[in-house]
Write an enzyme that holds these catalytic residues in place. Sequence first.
Site, short mmCIF file in Angstrom:
data_model
loop_
_atom_site.label_atom_id
_atom_site.label_comp_id
_atom_site.label_asym_id
_atom_site.label_seq_id
_atom_site.Cartn_x
_atom_site.Cartn_y
_atom_site.Cartn_z
N SER A 63 0.77 -1.42 0.04
CA SER A 63 0.09 -0.01 -0.08
C SER A 63 1.00 1.28 -0.08
O SER A 63 0.17 2.35 -0.16
CB SER A 63 -1.11 -0.01 1.15
N LYS A 66 0.50 3.50 -3.01
CA LYS A 66 -0.83 4.25 -3.10
C LYS A 66 -0.40 5.84 -3.12
O LYS A 66 -1.04 6.36 -3.60
CB LYS A 66 -1.76 4.02 -2.14
N TYR A 190 -3.57 -2.31 -10.23
CA TYR A 190 -3.49 -2.23 -8.71
C TYR A 190 -2.45 -3.29 -8.11
O TYR A 190 -1.74 -2.87 -7.45
CB TYR A 190 -4.84 -2.15 -8.20
N TYR A 242 -4.63 4.16 7.89
CA TYR A 242 -6.06 3.58 8.15
C TYR A 242 -6.47 3.87 9.49
O TYR A 242 -6.55 5.11 10.01
CB TYR A 242 -6.16 2.00 7.88
N VAL A 260 1.03 -3.92 3.82
CA VAL A 260 1.09 -4.98 4.49
C VAL A 260 2.21 -5.83 4.19
O VAL A 260 2.43 -7.00 4.86
CB VAL A 260 -0.17 -5.93 3.97
O1 DON Z 1 -4.93 -4.70 -1.65
C1 DON Z 1 -4.40 -5.30 -0.79
O2 DON Z 1 -4.97 -5.89 -0.01
C2 DON Z 1 -2.79 -5.22 -0.62
N1 DON Z 1 -2.31 -5.14 -1.91
C3 DON Z 1 -2.45 -3.94 -0.19
C4 DON Z 1 -3.00 -3.72 1.28
C5 DON Z 1 -1.89 -2.95 2.17
O3 DON Z 1 -0.79 -2.99 2.15
C6 DON Z 1 -2.70 -2.49 3.43
N2 DON Z 1 -1.67 -1.70 4.23
N3 DON Z 1 -1.38 -1.82 5.30
#
Ligand code: DON
Length: 308
Positions: A63, A66, A190, A242, A260
């Site tokens: 993420s 982003k 994405y 978040y 993540v």
């Molecule tokens: O879309 C997702 O679930 C992952 N590619 C990215 C989520 C993420 O990194 C949330 N951050 N802490």
Amino acid sequence: MDLQAVVDDIVRDLQPRLGEGKVADYIPELARVDPKQFGLAITTVDGTTYTAGDADTSFSIQSISKVFMLTLALGKAGESVWKRVGREPSGSSFNSIVQLEHEHGIPRNPFINAGAIVITDMVLAGHKPREAIGEFLRFMRFIADDDSVTIDEKVARSEQETGFRNFALANFMRGFGNLQHPVEHTLGVYFHQCALAMSCVQLSHAGLYLANRGTNPLTGFSVVSPKRARRINALMLTCGHYDGSGDFAYHVGLPGKSGVGGGILAIAPGKASIAVWSPGLNKVGNSALGSVALEMLATRTGWSVFGT
Ligand code: DON
């Protein structure tokens, strides 16, 4: 201030805690990462990099991408971005769908998954998915000043196969007319942006434009205007973690964006770009030891934007 001593001390102090937290396992490829790794890199606005631990090991930025896609979308669509996505903290988990129905398919902010998917849809406009992925990769190499940055196709495929919630979010928003491309195309881009592999050193270089009024001091190239850099930092501070954003501001006090994969990019405006990586996550999906390390760093440097 001896920044090399600061990073060395943090890595030494955290040594007994390595492995804390839980590695993300909803993306099978991420579940295979050794949780005992820890890296830290600080690059100051004069271009000097200080490193400790596994600062040269590549990890999945997830993420954190982003922030960079938002930068591209703002460059392409300007302020009209905000017709399709909000700028308020959500107070919900990164992959939540609950607010989307009440708010007619307009995600709260560009950093929750729903918001990031809309941002990616904007960058995709006028391109084929492969071209948009190429544009993103070129941009990342440009801002990191490093052509060795790559996308980990195995991670992208792994998420493609298990990204059921993201497919739900994207389909839901397409139903509201807030996605302009086929769901598979937007999510294809994405998943690839999230699968970008970078080291702490590379990530700290890539974030420098946000610490230095929009210009990367390593190359001298302007990436965004000072005003835009300031505003992206504001969004990172309020929404970058978040439903853990308030807690991160309370403990660290810097604009930050987590992923993540266990990485966090933090910005000390006017001072430095900081990247930390430790794969074990806390309950809200942010790096457990990464957050602790940044709190130590903010305390020891006095860099919190809220004062010393
Ligand atoms: O879309 C997702 O679930 C992952 N590619 C990215 C989520 C993420 O990194 C949330 N951050 N802490």
